[in-house]
Design an enzyme around this catalytic site. Structure first.
Site, PDB file in Angstrom:
ATOM      1  N   ASP A 151       0.812  -1.205   0.030  1.00 53.66           N
ATOM      2  CA  ASP A 151       0.000   0.039  -0.227  1.00 53.66           C
ATOM      3  C   ASP A 151       0.891   1.241   0.018  1.00 53.66           C
ATOM      4  O   ASP A 151       1.460   1.607   1.146  1.00 53.66           O
ATOM      5  CB  ASP A 151      -0.796   0.078   1.361  1.00 53.66           C
ATOM      6  CG  ASP A 151      -1.870   1.159   1.360  1.00 53.66           C
ATOM      7  OD1 ASP A 151      -1.799   1.922   0.324  1.00 53.66           O
ATOM      8  OD2 ASP A 151      -2.521   1.281   2.646  1.00 53.66           O
ATOM      9  N   ASP A 175       1.138   5.011   0.413  1.00 49.99           N
ATOM     10  CA  ASP A 175      -0.062   6.192   0.873  1.00 49.99           C
ATOM     11  C   ASP A 175       0.949   7.351   0.810  1.00 49.99           C
ATOM     12  O   ASP A 175       1.714   7.492   1.942  1.00 49.99           O
ATOM     13  CB  ASP A 175      -0.429   5.487   2.162  1.00 49.99           C
ATOM     14  CG  ASP A 175      -1.614   6.574   2.758  1.00 49.99           C
ATOM     15  OD1 ASP A 175      -2.221   7.216   1.917  1.00 49.99           O
ATOM     16  OD2 ASP A 175      -1.900   6.189   3.763  1.00 49.99           O
ATOM     17  N   ASP A 205       2.770   1.532   3.661  1.00 52.46           N
ATOM     18  CA  ASP A 205       2.178   1.530   4.874  1.00 52.46           C
ATOM     19  C   ASP A 205       2.490  -0.025   5.416  1.00 52.46           C
ATOM     20  O   ASP A 205       1.837  -1.231   4.783  1.00 52.46           O
ATOM     21  CB  ASP A 205       0.406   1.238   4.753  1.00 52.46           C
ATOM     22  CG  ASP A 205      -0.248   1.096   6.073  1.00 52.46           C
ATOM     23  OD1 ASP A 205       0.501   0.354   6.873  1.00 52.46           O
ATOM     24  OD2 ASP A 205      -1.503   1.674   6.259  1.00 52.46           O
TER      25      ASP A 205
END
Length: 351
Positions: free
Chosen positions: A102, A104, A255
């Site tokens: 992820d 981010d 993440d």
């Protein structure tokens, strides 16, 4: 909740419902593999109001989504024996787990908006840039994956999800059965957390040497040995060299919990992001360069219905579908209504 807030909430719910009817009909909405063993979570005013939900069939799941039209919709990365059990991994009994990153991204230097939670072309460009770094500099050269082994998904906000889906079933089964410590080692390698300057491997060596060349640092000595520390310690520009190495290690905003946590949830592909109203959208590697979330992740029907509004606070500039909006904007499409609502902006819908 006052009359205006109720009115806005009703309009937002209407549009989410409209979207899911369309998305399910056209098979945009992801149906998690082996859905009986996947946990579902959802939220309206929060990311996750509830989780520990499971469905016995695809039909039951789609019916539930149509009836509830959640603003945030999640599925577990893990396959679980008891996905509806309350508690952690020991209660749910993890069978195996999908691998996903992820990215981010937060506000970057070029961003003109003051609100860290806002969105613009610059933070979106940085998110895309980091996606290319992860794929082109790590996943493909260091781990032998091809673009066909990856599933790239725009998160609906300022990031991307990259799933590892090796076409080789044996490799896929192996990595999906890694425990959290093996996954932890994997992400720490990519973030350079276990980089040892006494013995620099070829993968990290190539990445850092490329940055040295960009910064006009000689590379010949470093190419001859893996023990870089002995070279760096003798250099007059030691601090500059160490700074370049640190900057190279810190190019990705990942993440880490998405890789490590056994019961982590990730957004369902084809759902909407409750903060932006944008589509959580899969993008092919060859199309990623040209993908513009501010246009391509906005449901087209949300740009056709307009509202007369009054914004009661200062907001940063917002560009959606090549049109720009600010605090003085009075006529806006539904796509802007969803974004303002998701970001908690004080505004009114006028009759």
């Amino acid at each position: 909740m006052d009359e205006n807030k109720n009115k806005i909430l009703d309009e937002v719910k209407k549009h989410y419902k409209e979207y899911f009817i369309y998305a399910i009909k056209r098979k945009w909405l992801e149906i998690p593999d082996d859905i009986r063993h996947k946990e579902i979570g959802f939220g309206y005013l929060k990311k996750v109001d509830n989780r520990n939900i499971s469905f016995d069939s695809e039909k039951e799941y789609l019916k539930w989504v149509l009836e509830n039209a959640p603003f945030h919709l999640y599925k577990s990365l893990s396959y679980m024996e008891h996905p509806d059990s309350i508690g952690g991994a020991s209660q749910k009994k993890i069978l195996k787990r999908e691998m996903a990153f992820d990215i981010d991204v937060h506000r970057v230097k070029k961003c003109t908006h003051k609100d860290d939670g806002w969105i613009c072309k610059y933070c979106l460009e940085e998110a895309k840039n980091q996606t290319f770094i992860l794929i082109d500099e790590f996943l493909m050269p260091d781990f032998g994956l091809s673009k066909n082994d990856l599933k790239i998904v725009y998160s609906g906000n300022r990031g991307y999800h990259i799933y590892l889906k090796p076409q080789d079933e044996e490799i896929k089964n192996t990595i999906e059965r890694w425990d959290r410590y093996q996954r932890r080692y994997f992400i720490e390698y990519i973030l350079g957390k276990n980089l040892n300057l006494n013995y620099v491997g070829s993968g990290w060596g190539k990445r850092i040497l490329k940055q040295f060349e960009k910064n006009k640092i000689g590379v010949k000595q470093f190419e001859k040995t893996s023990n870089w520390k002995s070279i760096i310690d003798k250099k007059k520009n030691k601090d500059k060299i160490l700074s370049i190495i640190e900057n190279t290690k810190n190019r990705l905003e990942l993440d880490e919990k998405v890789m490590e946590d056994d019961i982590r949830l990730l957004r369902v592909i084809g759902s909407l992001h409750g903060y932006t109203g944008f589509i959580v959208k899969e993008i092919k590697y060859n199309s990623l360069e040209y993908f513009n979330p501010l246009n391509h992740a906005v449901f087209s029907k949300f740009n056709k219905e307009y509202y007369t509004i009054k914004i009661n606070q200062k907001i940063d500039l917002l560009s959606i579908n090549d049109k720009t909006y600010n605090s003085k904007s009075k006529e806006v499409p539904a796509s802007v209504i969803l974004f303002l609502f998701g970001h908690g902006v004080d505004f009114e819908i006028l009759d």
